[in-house]
Design an enzyme around this catalytic site. Sequence first.
Site, PDB file in Angstrom:
ATOM      1  N   ASP A  67      50.534  42.519 -29.798  1.00  0.00           N
ATOM      2  CA  ASP A  67      50.182  40.961 -29.718  1.00  0.00           C
ATOM      3  C   ASP A  67      50.769  40.345 -28.666  1.00  0.00           C
ATOM      4  O   ASP A  67      52.009  39.955 -28.376  1.00  0.00           O
ATOM      5  CB  ASP A  67      51.115  40.381 -31.140  1.00  0.00           C
ATOM      6  CG  ASP A  67      50.860  38.919 -31.240  1.00  0.00           C
ATOM      7  OD1 ASP A  67      50.295  38.468 -30.825  1.00  0.00           O
ATOM      8  OD2 ASP A  67      51.543  38.852 -32.355  1.00  0.00           O
ATOM      9  N   LYS A  69      50.381  37.157 -27.958  1.00  0.00           N
ATOM     10  CA  LYS A  69      50.633  36.044 -28.395  1.00  0.00           C
ATOM     11  C   LYS A  69      52.449  35.832 -28.665  1.00  0.00           C
ATOM     12  O   LYS A  69      52.884  34.983 -28.743  1.00  0.00           O
ATOM     13  CB  LYS A  69      49.886  35.347 -29.446  1.00  0.00           C
ATOM     14  CG  LYS A  69      48.669  35.166 -28.923  1.00  0.00           C
ATOM     15  CD  LYS A  69      47.645  34.615 -30.244  1.00  0.00           C
ATOM     16  CE  LYS A  69      46.453  34.428 -29.685  1.00  0.00           C
ATOM     17  NZ  LYS A  69      45.424  33.741 -30.870  1.00  0.00           N
ATOM     18  N   ASN A  90      38.168  41.481 -18.717  1.00  0.00           N
ATOM     19  CA  ASN A  90      36.648  40.820 -18.942  1.00  0.00           C
ATOM     20  C   ASN A  90      36.590  39.945 -19.939  1.00  0.00           C
ATOM     21  O   ASN A  90      35.791  39.976 -20.821  1.00  0.00           O
ATOM     22  CB  ASN A  90      35.671  42.052 -18.978  1.00  0.00           C
ATOM     23  CG  ASN A  90      35.667  42.496 -20.144  1.00  0.00           C
ATOM     24  OD1 ASN A  90      36.688  42.946 -20.850  1.00  0.00           O
ATOM     25  ND2 ASN A  90      34.612  43.239 -20.874  1.00  0.00           N
ATOM     26  N   ARG A  98      45.571  31.357 -20.580  1.00  0.00           N
ATOM     27  CA  ARG A  98      46.247  30.589 -21.703  1.00  0.00           C
ATOM     28  C   ARG A  98      47.431  31.697 -22.352  1.00  0.00           C
ATOM     29  O   ARG A  98      48.196  31.120 -23.196  1.00  0.00           O
ATOM     30  CB  ARG A  98      45.427  30.114 -22.832  1.00  0.00           C
ATOM     31  CG  ARG A  98      44.410  29.220 -22.592  1.00  0.00           C
ATOM     32  CD  ARG A  98      43.591  28.584 -23.640  1.00  0.00           C
ATOM     33  NE  ARG A  98      42.521  29.643 -24.325  1.00  0.00           N
ATOM     34  CZ  ARG A  98      41.165  29.650 -23.735  1.00  0.00           C
ATOM     35  NH1 ARG A  98      40.901  29.152 -22.701  1.00  0.00           N
ATOM     36  NH2 ARG A  98      40.394  30.560 -24.346  1.00  0.00           N
ATOM     37  N   ASP A 163      25.279  45.558 -18.173  1.00  0.00           N
ATOM     38  CA  ASP A 163      26.906  45.891 -18.553  1.00  0.00           C
ATOM     39  C   ASP A 163      27.256  47.121 -17.520  1.00  0.00           C
ATOM     40  O   ASP A 163      28.148  47.012 -16.913  1.00  0.00           O
ATOM     41  CB  ASP A 163      26.987  46.254 -19.814  1.00  0.00           C
ATOM     42  CG  ASP A 163      27.494  44.885 -20.582  1.00  0.00           C
ATOM     43  OD1 ASP A 163      28.675  44.533 -20.205  1.00  0.00           O
ATOM     44  OD2 ASP A 163      26.790  44.626 -21.508  1.00  0.00           O
TER      45      ASP A 163
END
Length: 397
Positions: A67, A69, A90, A98, A163
């Site tokens: 995680d 965050k 990517n 952020r 891709d």
Amino acid sequence: MRVVSFCHYLQGPVCSQFLADMGAEVIKIEPLKGAFERHWSGGNSYVEGVSAFSLAVNRNKRSLALDLKHPEGLAIAQALIRDADVVLENYRPGVLDRLGLGYEAVKALNPAIIYASASGLGSSGPASRRPGQDLLMQARSGLVAVTGGGDQGPSVVGAAVVDQHGASLLAMGILGAYVKKLQTGEGTRIETSLFEAAIDLQVEALTKYYASPNRQQLLERGRHVGSWYHDAPYGLYDLQDARIVLSMNDPVRLAEALDSDALRELQGIDRYLERDRYSEEVARVLAPWRFADLAARFDAHAIWHERVQDYEALRQDPQALHNGTFETIDVHGKPATLVRHPLRYDGRTPAVRRMPLVPGADSRAVLDALGYSRQRQQQLIDQGVVAAPEADGPPSP
């Protein structure tokens, strides 16, 4: 080479897979429940619950599920980056910024880092925030417009070629930057996009198009003609029992191979300006033939041709079998067919050394290497900072 990979979908994972195949240590950092490719696999293609999409693009990597965050999750990622050669990502522009893992933040942690980013359309500019996906870039780059022809009109390419090409370009850029780092100790900021990869796929076609007179009319062609800039008979044709393609071929030799007076009469025409006329006649002459008989004639006259194979035929293609193009691995007791690395090194193709079948398959091993005790690891798992399979042994002190 040590690579910390923040990648999902196809372009980034394929790039890091190329590097891992060649011996780089690649740690795939993914969300606790796994990257996108673990949860979607077109055609309902799963092997014992494991996404075939994930199997296709994640071999020879280690998976760490975090995680990002959570402050401690971010701290683990930062610890890996301090000792890495490459950070590869990517995500859409701005996502890693952020999270505190953008280029400037990472460079502050590791001034010699190679920071490689692959976006949809670029990190800046009027379209940079638009969705970037293979089909969308096929359309925007002109690739759809020049594929197909005749009454059927434009056609989409049947695989995610943009891709795949973008992944190859990005791997090439990373390897070049790594050579520079070995020579100078300096890192590099690398950026590419699916849009640029789609355009690069067409470097021959685009250069010829912009150099051609009357180019607005060039793309118009009949259904048998395979390319706007090749002479007929270059294209696709129907036989009684198969479809074939013809490449660039001498019209005199083709007429002799088919013993066709009609093609003899046309062998002196401009087969570019009159490509539809010539290809329609070739199609008429070929229609009664069966492939086995035609192939023998064509081989005897050195006519460049191939049968249009489906994927079932490809799997049994004698040359593919000889090359060892496909490899079967075991996934929870069931076989899964993989496409092997496309290069050989001193006659050998890199083996499948590992396959992270679940998110965080290697979380414990990676944290072991960072010095986290098994007790601390379990605390992080219980707190939802890290995901990992059940412990493979008692906690270390």
